[in-house]
Each structure stands twice: as structure tokens, then as C-alpha cells.
Design a protein around this motif. Structure first.
Motif, mmCIF file in Angstrom:
data_model
loop_
_atom_site.group_PDB
_atom_site.id
_atom_site.type_symbol
_atom_site.label_atom_id
_atom_site.label_comp_id
_atom_site.label_asym_id
_atom_site.label_seq_id
_atom_site.Cartn_x
_atom_site.Cartn_y
_atom_site.Cartn_z
ATOM 1 N N PHE A 500 0.834 -1.210 0.000
ATOM 2 C CA PHE A 500 0.000 0.000 0.000
ATOM 3 C C PHE A 500 0.871 1.263 0.000
ATOM 4 C CE2 PHE A 500 -2.019 3.418 2.459
ATOM 5 C CZ PHE A 500 -3.119 3.667 1.660
ATOM 6 N N SER A 501 1.936 1.263 0.799
ATOM 7 C CA SER A 501 2.794 2.451 0.856
ATOM 8 C C SER A 501 3.477 2.710 -0.474
ATOM 9 C CB SER A 501 3.842 2.278 1.960
ATOM 10 O OG SER A 501 4.730 1.219 1.648
ATOM 11 N N ILE A 502 3.797 1.640 -1.208
ATOM 12 C CA ILE A 502 4.416 1.814 -2.529
ATOM 13 C C ILE A 502 3.396 2.351 -3.530
ATOM 14 C CG2 ILE A 502 5.489 0.594 -4.460
ATOM 15 C CD1 ILE A 502 6.739 -1.304 -2.412
ATOM 16 N N LEU A 503 2.187 1.817 -3.492
ATOM 17 C CA LEU A 503 1.148 2.266 -4.425
ATOM 18 C C LEU A 503 0.751 3.716 -4.165
ATOM 19 C CD1 LEU A 503 -1.154 -0.908 -4.515
ATOM 20 C CD2 LEU A 503 0.516 -0.173 -6.230
ATOM 21 N N GLU A 504 0.799 4.132 -2.901
ATOM 22 C CA GLU A 504 0.388 5.483 -2.540
ATOM 23 C C GLU A 504 1.563 6.450 -2.460
ATOM 24 O OE1 GLU A 504 -2.772 6.651 -2.008
ATOM 25 O OE2 GLU A 504 -3.408 4.713 -2.799
ATOM 26 N N TYR A 505 2.708 6.063 -3.021
ATOM 27 C CA TYR A 505 3.908 6.899 -2.909
ATOM 28 C C TYR A 505 3.726 8.224 -3.650
ATOM 29 C CZ TYR A 505 8.541 8.729 -3.902
ATOM 30 O OH TYR A 505 9.635 9.547 -4.029
ATOM 31 N N SER A 506 4.199 9.293 -3.002
ATOM 32 C CA SER A 506 4.224 10.614 -3.636
ATOM 33 C C SER A 506 5.520 11.298 -3.217
ATOM 34 C CB SER A 506 3.016 11.448 -3.202
ATOM 35 O OG SER A 506 3.007 11.637 -1.802
ATOM 36 N N PRO A 507 6.122 12.088 -4.100
ATOM 37 C CA PRO A 507 7.403 12.730 -3.784
ATOM 38 C C PRO A 507 7.303 13.631 -2.555
ATOM 39 C CG PRO A 507 6.914 12.900 -6.128
ATOM 40 C CD PRO A 507 5.673 12.374 -5.461
ATOM 41 N N LEU A 508 8.376 13.675 -1.801
ATOM 42 C CA LEU A 508 8.438 14.487 -0.591
ATOM 43 C C LEU A 508 8.443 15.971 -0.943
ATOM 44 C CD1 LEU A 508 8.951 14.692 2.520
ATOM 45 C CD2 LEU A 508 11.396 14.639 1.972
ATOM 46 N N LYS A 509 7.689 16.760 -0.176
ATOM 47 C CA LYS A 509 7.676 18.213 -0.312
ATOM 48 C C LYS A 509 7.883 18.837 1.063
ATOM 49 C CE LYS A 509 4.537 18.363 -4.297
ATOM 50 N NZ LYS A 509 3.253 18.914 -4.819
ATOM 51 N N PHE A 510 8.486 20.006 1.073
ATOM 52 C CA PHE A 510 8.686 20.728 2.326
ATOM 53 C C PHE A 510 7.535 21.705 2.516
ATOM 54 C CE2 PHE A 510 10.441 24.009 5.096
ATOM 55 C CZ PHE A 510 11.087 23.248 6.058
ATOM 56 N N ASN A 511 6.822 21.543 3.636
ATOM 57 C CA ASN A 511 5.627 22.357 3.919
ATOM 58 C C ASN A 511 4.585 22.268 2.804
ATOM 59 O OD1 ASN A 511 6.528 23.231 6.396
ATOM 60 N ND2 ASN A 511 7.382 25.152 5.620
ATOM 61 N N ASN A 512 4.576 21.128 2.118
ATOM 62 C CA ASN A 512 3.606 20.857 1.045
ATOM 63 C C ASN A 512 3.703 21.824 -0.132
ATOM 64 O OD1 ASN A 512 2.368 18.656 2.379
ATOM 65 N ND2 ASN A 512 1.165 20.080 3.623
ATOM 66 N N THR A 513 4.775 22.612 -0.198
ATOM 67 C CA THR A 513 4.927 23.577 -1.295
ATOM 68 C C THR A 513 6.271 23.432 -2.001
ATOM 69 O OG1 THR A 513 5.719 25.228 0.302
ATOM 70 C CG2 THR A 513 3.370 25.257 -0.251
ATOM 71 N N TYR A 514 7.349 23.361 -1.241
ATOM 72 C CA TYR A 514 8.684 23.331 -1.841
ATOM 73 C C TYR A 514 8.988 21.944 -2.395
ATOM 74 C CZ TYR A 514 13.793 23.213 -2.141
ATOM 75 O OH TYR A 514 15.081 23.040 -2.570
ATOM 76 N N VAL A 515 9.365 21.875 -3.672
ATOM 77 C CA VAL A 515 9.736 20.626 -4.327
ATOM 78 C C VAL A 515 11.260 20.533 -4.352
ATOM 79 C CG1 VAL A 515 9.608 19.267 -6.429
ATOM 80 C CG2 VAL A 515 7.652 20.662 -5.735
ATOM 81 N N TYR A 516 11.785 19.448 -3.832
ATOM 82 C CA TYR A 516 13.230 19.262 -3.785
ATOM 83 C C TYR A 516 13.807 19.081 -5.187
ATOM 84 C CZ TYR A 516 13.197 18.556 1.301
ATOM 85 O OH TYR A 516 13.079 18.741 2.661
ATOM 86 N N PRO A 517 15.056 19.493 -5.417
ATOM 87 C CA PRO A 517 15.717 19.195 -6.692
ATOM 88 C C PRO A 517 15.960 17.690 -6.834
ATOM 89 C CG PRO A 517 17.263 20.172 -5.138
ATOM 90 C CD PRO A 517 15.911 20.286 -4.512
ATOM 91 N N TRP A 518 16.195 17.251 -8.065
ATOM 92 C CA TRP A 518 16.303 15.813 -8.338
ATOM 93 C C TRP A 518 17.411 15.146 -7.531
ATOM 94 C CZ3 TRP A 518 20.895 13.894 -10.082
ATOM 95 C CH2 TRP A 518 21.810 14.813 -10.619
ATOM 96 N N TRP A 519 18.544 15.849 -7.328
ATOM 97 C CA TRP A 519 19.665 15.239 -6.616
ATOM 98 C C TRP A 519 19.355 15.026 -5.137
ATOM 99 C CZ3 TRP A 519 21.333 18.431 -2.786
ATOM 100 C CH2 TRP A 519 21.111 19.804 -2.938
ATOM 101 N N ALA A 520 18.460 15.847 -4.586
ATOM 102 C CA ALA A 520 18.081 15.664 -3.183
ATOM 103 C C ALA A 520 17.290 14.371 -3.001
ATOM 104 C CB ALA A 520 17.270 16.860 -2.699
ATOM 105 N N TYR A 521 16.426 14.055 -3.967
ATOM 106 C CA TYR A 521 15.696 12.791 -3.895
ATOM 107 C C TYR A 521 16.657 11.608 -4.029
ATOM 108 C CZ TYR A 521 11.356 15.477 -4.365
ATOM 109 O OH TYR A 521 10.315 16.351 -4.160
ATOM 110 N N ARG A 522 17.697 11.769 -4.838
ATOM 111 C CA ARG A 522 18.702 10.698 -4.959
ATOM 112 C C ARG A 522 19.383 10.442 -3.613
ATOM 113 N NH1 ARG A 522 20.532 10.282 -10.425
ATOM 114 N NH2 ARG A 522 18.646 10.418 -11.731
ATOM 115 N N ILE A 523 19.723 11.540 -2.928
ATOM 116 C CA ILE A 523 20.338 11.388 -1.602
ATOM 117 C C ILE A 523 19.373 10.688 -0.645
ATOM 118 C CG2 ILE A 523 21.170 12.659 0.415
ATOM 119 C CD1 ILE A 523 22.229 14.795 -1.482
#
Length: 589
Positions: A500-523
Motif C-alpha cells: 500500500f505504501s508503494i502504491l500510494e507513494y508521492s514525492p516528498l515536499k517541504f511544507n507541502n509547497t517546496y519541491v526538492y531538486p532531483w539530486w536531493a531525492y537521490r540522496i
């Protein structure tokens, strides 16, 4: 094999210059240290928030289900495993099933990553604590150099006024948090400068943790007498004060009002499962390490039930303490509770500092609250360090247990974590901290480890055999329900939750507004995956070191080593117990 041979081998393993592993001086030290490890900040803010967010009193249904089928069985498994093998979080799996020894390395890497980030919260709390010793709380006014022209003091708004905070203004509490404490930048790519005051608070936090652990279980157990009990004193004081405030009943009603319709939302069940895993510190090696310092015949089964009851009871009581104050705060400001109830750092560093400004003697209540937060965090932090040190010293006893070697290694770990932690007290620190918090102790990581643990104990080593091992220690077997949870409930429920957690996965955001750059998700994904890679790497190494066909190698790697429990019993004078079988399996079968 004879008992004398075991004693001879044990002597060879422990040269005269190597210090003894040690045990708890009293049972109280074990209870208090475990309580300090599993009862922390999540009990104070996360459980109350999840309870009102996910249906109030109805949230207890999925919470209790996960508690009974996953939380308590895994808690018993890890505590009993540590006590039976007298080994830390790595070598305990080597004794039971060498093929899965990588689970121990994975858990210690997770603790190491978590130690870097978790202690930053203590640095924030120290800054708030020191700021509380002033004539007027600095977050209760707008006359400071960090305040802007848009700053307003919420205390000036009362129920006699139509309370509406203009959209172009910010409260003094939020400005203190964002502009004085965090100095937050526009994104993770803008690292900014390290804040000298927060870095000193971080250094103070690491210094305290070092001296709580540097002498091993002797100093850890003594420190727990204070760090694990004083927060309860503060919690009782805050609870009594909270329920006597006007509007407290409204806050408690909001906290506990049952909304059964929320049970149809799968996210409610996910939140309940995640809270159990976080709150009970399972799959991290804490419980195995602390249990390994028990005497062989300690009733770890009964202790586990008592500690689980204490944990959940603390979470429940914290909700009354927090939401009674939030109810008073909402009535004072003339707003709905939903506008003041927040999760995570928002509750600890925004909502509660605001709440204490509405109380008589606000400095006193601020000191009490942040002292409680510090002690809740410190004991969990130094128990994590103790877990790492115990696990490493069990892998390399002749090296680490030598005089001063343990202290030097602990100092090296603390200094390394402190240097990495400096990134989190920079202007981009909150973004980095959220990456660690989201990916290191993520749900999928802990769920995979719990599935592996239940498979190893339930199916490879044998649930019935492990029940007999527990009987050998305490004199009776655990409930059959516990055994069936190891065999079926934990793998089934955790696998379903993982899917369920995999199916409902969504990218992390800071305060639901800021989208991290691609390299931050890699880290972030590196932080999540790197511990788990230790499991297949260890499997490959173990299989390659054996001889024979692949099936024969796998079979040998799954055979437990059987010498340690016998050595423990002989050292404690229990020589009449069952000997070890010739095939290398534990002798209690």
C-alpha cells in the motif's frame, strides 16, 4: 562437547586485558533504559496528532490491532533474542541464522543516520530552554532584531475581539521559530552559514550523550534513572495544569471524539502501523542490545508486556496533556482547535511556545516543557549510541573492549555525527533534516526488516524452537498467539502495508509547497536503500565462504551456532541445563 571445552574457548575469546561485557546492575536499570529508548518525542506530539487526525477514539481500533499483531510480538522477539544470545544487534543474528546477519548491520546503519538528524531537535530544544531564562519570553513580543514589520503578538487577540489574523502578518512565535532559530533559506541548494549558537547547542547535546554512554552499560543504566523518570514528573505536572484550564474539555473532546467513517480510509491504517513501528523502536536493534545485558533467567516476556503497556499509556496520557492546553489556547484566542493543532515540530516549537505565553508564569512552564522534551530526546539518543557500540564490540571484542578503545571509538562516532550535523544547523538545515527524517526511518525500510525478522525466527530458525528457548529462560512458553503472529500475522500485515505504501507513494515536499531538486531525492533514496543493501551483500559473502553446492551452502548458512547460551548458563551456575546438540543447534530443542 564438554562444558570445560566451552570454558576454555570462552577464555580464549576474552584475553585478560579485554574488559568484560557486563550486565545490568539492577532490573530497574533495564526497565528504565528501555523505557527511555521507546518513549520519546513521538509519544508527546505524534500519537495525539494522529489520533485526532484519523478519527479520534476510532483510531484506537487500527492502533490496537497493529499493537497486538505486530508491535508486542516483535518487541518480545527482539528482547528475548538479545537475552538468549547475550549478543548485540549484529551478532545475535549470526548466532541464530548467519545468512541474515546483514539485518544487524542494516539496523546499525539506520541508527547511525538517525543519530545525525534526531539530535538536531535537542539543539533546538536547548536554544528554547536557554531563551526561557529571561525577563520576558523572546517569542512573546515583536521587539527583537529578528522581527519584521508584519509581526503581531497573538496574545493581544482575545475572545472579546473578532480574532482574525490578517494575511500579511505573522505571529511573533512563528517569526522566532523561522527567523531566530532556523534562519531558513529558500531551498536545500542554498546552504547558507552555520549558526554558531545552534552549533554550540548541538555540541552540548553530543557531549551529554557521550558521557552517558562512555563507560558502557554501567553509565547508561545510571543515567536512565534520571532521564527516564523526570519527563514523567513534567508530564504529570503539565497534565494536571492542562485539565484545570478553561476550555480544556473542548480540547479533550476534539482529541477523543470518535469518527468511525475514517476507518474506511486506508491511510488511517497506514498511520497506525507506522506509529507502532516508530514508537516501539522495533527492527532497530535497540531492544536486542538492551536485552543482551539481562541475566539469562530474567523474565523478559513479562517485562515486554509491561513496557508496551507503559509506552501506549504514555502516548494516551500525553494526548490529554497536550490537547487540554490546546483547548485553552483555542478558547483564549477565539478560534477552532484545528487551527492550532499541528504535528511534528509545529506542535513542539510553535504551538506549545504560544500556549505557554497564555499561562501565568510563562517562563516556568516553558522551562518545564523544554526540559521534558530534552530528556525524552536524550535518553533515546544515547541508547542508540549504546546499541551501535555494543554491536560493534560484540563483532570485534578483542579490539574494542580493550582499555580506552571503547571510549576512543565512541568519541570518533560522536565527532563524526556532530560534523555531519553541522549541515542541519545551517540555513538549509530544515530541508536536510526532513530528508533524513522521511527516508532513514521510512515505513518501507522498517517493514522490510520486520518481514525478514519474522521469516528468520518463524520459518528458518523455527517459532516453536524459539518458544522453547524462551521457556528455557523464564520457565514457561509465551502465548500461542505470539508464535502465530511471528509465523503469519507479521509477514502478512507488513507485506500488505508495504504494498500500500508503494502504491500510494508521492514525492516528498517541504511544507507541502517546496519541491526538492532531483539530486536531493537521490540522496534520500540512498539513505533509505543503503542499509538494506547489507542484507544481500552479507548473504553473498556468507554463501561464498562455504563449500558444496548452492543448496548445501544455503543450508549451512541457516544453521544456528549453539555455544553461547551454554556458556552463559555455565557462567551463571546453571550447568544442569540441556547440553548443545552435535549438529550445532541450540540445545533447548
Amino acid at each position: 562437547m564438554s562444558g570445560s571445552l566451552y570454558r576454555q574457548d570462552h577464555t580464549q575469546m576474552q584475553p585478560p586485558q579485554v574488559q568484560e561485557r557486563g550486565q545490568w546492575a539492577t532490573k530497574a536499570e533495564f526497565i528504565l533504559t528501555v523505557a527511555g529508548a521507546i518513549i520519546g518525542l513521538g509519544n508527546v506530539w505524534r500519537f495525539p496528532y494522529l489520533c485526532y487526525k484519523n478519527g479520534g477514539g476510532a483510531f484506537f481500533i487500527p492502533y490496537l490491532l497493529f499493537l497486538g499483531t505486530c508491535g508486542i510480538p516483535l518487541f518480545i522477539l527482539e528482547t528475548a533474542l538479545g537475552q538468549y544470545t547475550s549478543q548485540g544487534g549484529i551478532t545475535c543474528w549470526r548466532k541464530v541464522c548467519p545468512l541474515f546477519e546483514g539485518m544487524g548491520y542494516a539496523s546499525q546503519i539506520i541508527i547511525f543516520y538517525g543519530s545525525i538528524s534526531y539530535i538536531v531537535i535537542l539543539a533546538w530544544a536547548f536554544l528554547y530552554l536557554f531563551s526561557s531564562f529571561s525577563g520576558e519570553l523572546p517569542w512573546a513580543n515583536c521587539n527583537n532584531k529578528w522581527n519584521t514589520d508584519a509581526c503581531v503578538v497573538i496574545n493581544n487577540y482575545t475572545t472579546t475581539v473578532n480574532w482574525t489574523l490578517p494575511s500579511n502578518t505573522t505571529s511573533s512565535v512563528i517569526e522566532f521559530w523561522q527567523r531566530r532559530v532556523l534562519h531558513i533559506s529558500k531551498g536545500i541548494e542554498s546552504l547558507g552559514d552555520v549558526q554558531w549558537d545552534l552549533s554550540l547547542c548541538l555540541l552540548l547535546s553530543w557531549s551529554i550523550c557521550y558521557f552517558c554512554v562512555w563507560k558502557g552499560v554501567r553509565s547508561t543504566g545510571k543515567a536512565a534513572y534520571f532521564t527516564a523518570t523526570f519527563p514523567y514528573v513534567m508530564l504529570v505536572v503539565l497534565l494536571i495544569r492542562g485539565v484545570t484550564l478553561p476550555g480544556a474539555i473542548d480540547g479533550i473532546h476534539y482529541y477523543m471524539y470518535p469518527n468511525a467513517s475514517r476507518l474506511a480510509d486506508p491511510q488511517v491504517w497506514m498511520d497506525a502501523g507506522t506509529q507502532i513501528f516508530y514508537s516501539y523502536a522495533v527492527c532497530l536493534g535497540y531492544l536486542t542490545t538492551l536485552g543482551s545485558y539481562n541475566k539469562y533467567n530474567n523474565n523478559c516476556y513479562r517485562d515486554s508486556f509491561l513496557l508496551c503497556l507503559l509506552n501506549s499509556g504514555t502516548s494516551f496520557a500525553s494526548g490529554f496533556a497536550i490537547f487540554s492546553i490546546l483547548g485553552y489556547m483555542a478558547q483564549k484566542q477565539g478560534v477552532d482547535i484545528s487551527t492550532v493543532a499541528e504535528s511534528g515540530p509545529g506542535l513542539v516549537f510553535i504551538v506549545y511556545p504560544q500556549a505557554v505565553t497564555l499561562l501565568p508564569l510563562p517562563q516556568l512552564w516553558a522551562v518545564c516543557f523544554f526540559a521534558m522534551i530534552l530528556l525524552l530526546g536524550i535518553d533515546g539518543q544515547f541508547v542508540g549510541l549504546e546499541s551501535i557500540m555494543t554491536s560493534l564490540s560484540d563483532v570485534y571484542p578483542s579490539l574494542i573492549r580493550r582499555r580506552y578503545n571503547r571510549e576512543l571509538l565512541l568519541l570518533l562516532i560522536c565527532v563524526t555525527c556532530f560534523l555531519f550535523g553541522l549541515f542541519m544547523v545551517s540555513a538549509a538545515g530544515p530541508y536536510i533534516l526532513q530528508l533524513f527524517d522521511h527516508y532513514v526511518c521510512s515505513g518501507p525500510t522498517l517493514l522490510l526488516l520486520s518481514i525478514c525478522q519474522s521469516i528468520v525466527i518463524g520459518w528458518i530458525y523455527g517459532a516453536e524452537r524459539f518458544c522453547e528457548n524462551i521457556e528455557d529462560m523464564i520457565g514457561y512458553k509465551p502465548l500461542s498467539l505470539i508464535k502465530y503472529c511471528w509465523l503469519y500475522a507479521i509477514p502478512f500485515i507488513c507485506t500488505g502495508t508495504l504494498v500500500f505504501s508503494i502504491l500510494e507513494y508521492s514525492p516528498l515536499k517541504f511544507n507541502n509547497t517546496y519541491v526538492y531538486p532531483w539530486w536531493a531525492y537521490r540522496i534520500g533514496w540512498f539513505l533509505a536503500i543503503s542499509p538494506l543493501t547489507m542484507i544481500p551483500i552479507n548473504m553473498i559473502l556468507k554463501v561464498s565462504q562455504r563449500k558444496g553446492t548452492l543448496l548445501q551452502r544455503l543450508k549451512k548458512c541457516c544453521q544456528p551456532a549453539g555455544d553461547l547460551p551454554m556458556m552463559m548458563r555455565e557462567m551463571e551456575g546453571h550447568c544442569a541445563l540441556t547440553p548443545v546438540l552435535d549438529d550445532g543447534k541450540f540445545g533447548s530443542n
